[in-house]
Design an enzyme around this catalytic site. Structure first.
Site, PDB file in Angstrom:
ATOM      1  N   THR A   1       1.065  -1.724  16.889  1.00 19.93           N
ATOM      2  CA  THR A   1       1.410  -3.003  16.538  1.00 19.93           C
ATOM      3  C   THR A   1       2.793  -3.140  17.151  1.00 19.93           C
ATOM      4  OG1 THR A   1       2.636  -2.573  14.442  1.00 19.93           O
ATOM      5  CG2 THR A   1       0.184  -2.917  14.601  1.00 19.93           C
ATOM      6  N   GLY A   2       3.003  -4.341  17.590  1.00 18.95           N
ATOM      7  CA  GLY A   2       4.416  -4.559  18.279  1.00 18.95           C
ATOM      8  C   GLY A   2       4.409  -3.847  19.557  1.00 18.95           C
ATOM      9  N   ALA A   3       3.222  -4.120  20.379  1.00 16.88           N
ATOM     10  CA  ALA A   3       3.238  -3.318  21.669  1.00 16.88           C
ATOM     11  C   ALA A   3       3.508  -4.045  22.800  1.00 16.88           C
ATOM     12  CB  ALA A   3       1.630  -2.867  21.750  1.00 16.88           C
TER      13      ALA A   3
ATOM     14  N   GLY B   1       9.666  -3.635  23.858  1.00 20.85           N
ATOM     15  CA  GLY B   1      10.589  -2.600  23.339  1.00 20.85           C
ATOM     16  C   GLY B   1       9.934  -1.262  23.208  1.00 20.85           C
TER      17      GLY B   1
ATOM     18  N   SER C   1      14.042   2.384  10.245  1.00 19.91           N
ATOM     19  CA  SER C   1      15.342   2.396  10.739  1.00 19.91           C
ATOM     20  C   SER C   1      16.373   2.853   9.857  1.00 19.91           C
ATOM     21  CB  SER C   1      15.710   0.588  10.798  1.00 19.91           C
ATOM     22  OG  SER C   1      17.029   0.491  10.928  1.00 19.91           O
TER      23      SER C   1
ATOM     24  N   TYR D   1      15.760  -8.019   6.848  1.00 20.27           N
ATOM     25  CA  TYR D   1      15.592  -6.856   7.626  1.00 20.27           C
ATOM     26  C   TYR D   1      15.790  -5.541   6.985  1.00 20.27           C
ATOM     27  CZ  TYR D   1      15.470  -3.647  11.677  1.00 20.27           C
ATOM     28  OH  TYR D   1      15.003  -2.681  12.549  1.00 20.27           O
TER      29      TYR D   1
ATOM     30  N   GLY E   1       7.471  -0.295  21.002  1.00 20.15           N
ATOM     31  CA  GLY E   1       5.987  -0.621  21.334  1.00 20.15           C
ATOM     32  C   GLY E   1       5.547  -0.291  22.512  1.00 20.15           C
TER      33      GLY E   1
END
Length: 322
Positions: free
Chosen positions: A13-15, A18, A143, A156, A20
């Site tokens: 996901t988030g591919a 960045g 993170s 976040y 991903g």
């Protein structure tokens, strides 16, 4: 490592940008089939072409991870196309800069919906498949903010602390399934477009806070976890130093972090309020790099040295308290 990943099926996901995007390419180079998920089909098609040129197979599934049914459909499409899922990488993330009490409430909620519920949706979608197969690796990209809070990014940090807790809980639920692994990856600042995408209501422009790691370094860590799973992995010397200092002297670390963010994360130039990509994607900013690493190299070394100097002081304070 290449032979162990050949023909494996990896959902990311988030591919579209960045970490991903580079992670998809790295898996494809090793012969894996990659299932690419993000909100914008056009950008995912670009990533798919890169992956196929690198030697892998690909499937594009536009997905907004805020929707549980959309993520279940992502898992279904992956199994339908390739017969199984071997690795699932929860990576989609957004961020918001604002004082907690000043952030638009809906913006704050969107960070939690994407970063935390998106990962929960991913886990709930893939774990039944893993259990049926008897194996699988779930990698949650968190993170160092899972360990050390930061000012102006409380939404976040809430999500990253939650992701770490999610991993701990699910691992305990999987004691009866020793070949299913849940990994939590915790890097420090990464050179990606995250900060160009960021929502910002501080009145000051934001930048990546050095030291900054390359997205490829984090992608390689994800690939290693797929082959040799670990419970938790902190990536980078600065991240490890911050985590150690926080364990030794959390109060001191909070004060140091507050000063560093004010000095090095927020710039001394004004910026208008923006929701960033919280509500809609920004496909025009979709590369791997955000251009931050080269700009912050010297400062990054100074900050890392400062953290290292802070460790003995933190240890001394801890001894004085005993």
């Amino acid at each position: 490592m290449t032979s162990k990943l050949r023909d494996k099926v990896v959902v990311i996901t988030g591919a579209s940008s960045g970490v991903g995007r580079i992670t998809a390419r790295l898996f494809a180079e090793r012969g894996a089939a990659v299932v690419l998920a993000a909100r914008t089909r056009e950008t995912l098609e670009e990533v798919a072409a890169e992956c196929e040129s690198a030697g892998g197979r690909s499937l594009v599934v536009p997905t907004d991870v805020r929707g549980e049914e959309a993520v279940r459909e992502l898992a279904r499409r992956a199994v339908e196309a390739f017969g199984r899922v071997d690795v699932w990488v929860n990576n989609a993330a957004v961020t918001l800069f604002a004082r907690t009490e000043e952030a638009p409430y809906e913006a704050y909620r969107q960070v939690i919906e994407t970063n935390l519920f998106g990962y929960i949706h991913g886990a709930r979608a893939v774990l039944p498949h893993f259990r049926q197969q008897g194996r699988g690796v779930l990698i949650n990209v968190a993170s160092v903010a899972s360990l050390v809070g930061q000012p102006y990014t409380s939404a976040y940090c809430v999500t990253k602390f939650g992701i770490r807790g999610l991993g701990e809980s699910v691992r305990q639920e999987l004691l009866d399934a020793p070949d299913i692994h849940v990994c939590t990856l915790m890097p420090a600042t990464i050179d990606t477009p995250l900060f160009q995408h960021a929502a910002n209501y501080t009145g000051r422009a934001v930048q990546a806070m050095p030291p900054v790691a390359s997205a490829e370094r984090i992608g390689r860590a994800i690939v290693r976890l797929a082959v040799r799973p670990r419970r938790e992995l902190i990536v980078g010397g600065a991240a490890k130093l911050m985590a150690a200092q926080h364990d030794l002297a959390p109060g001191l670390t909070e004060r140091m972090m507050a000063r560093q963010v004010d000095k090095n994360h927020l710039q001394d130039r004004p910026a208008p309020p923006t929701p960033g990509n919280l509500f809609e994607s920004m496909p025009h900013v979709s590369g791997v790099s955000g251009g931050w690493k080269a700009a912050g190299g010297g400062l990054g070394r100074k900050l890392a040295a400062g953290l290292a100097l802070g460790l003995p002081a933190a240890a001394a304070l801890l001894l004085l308290r005993k």
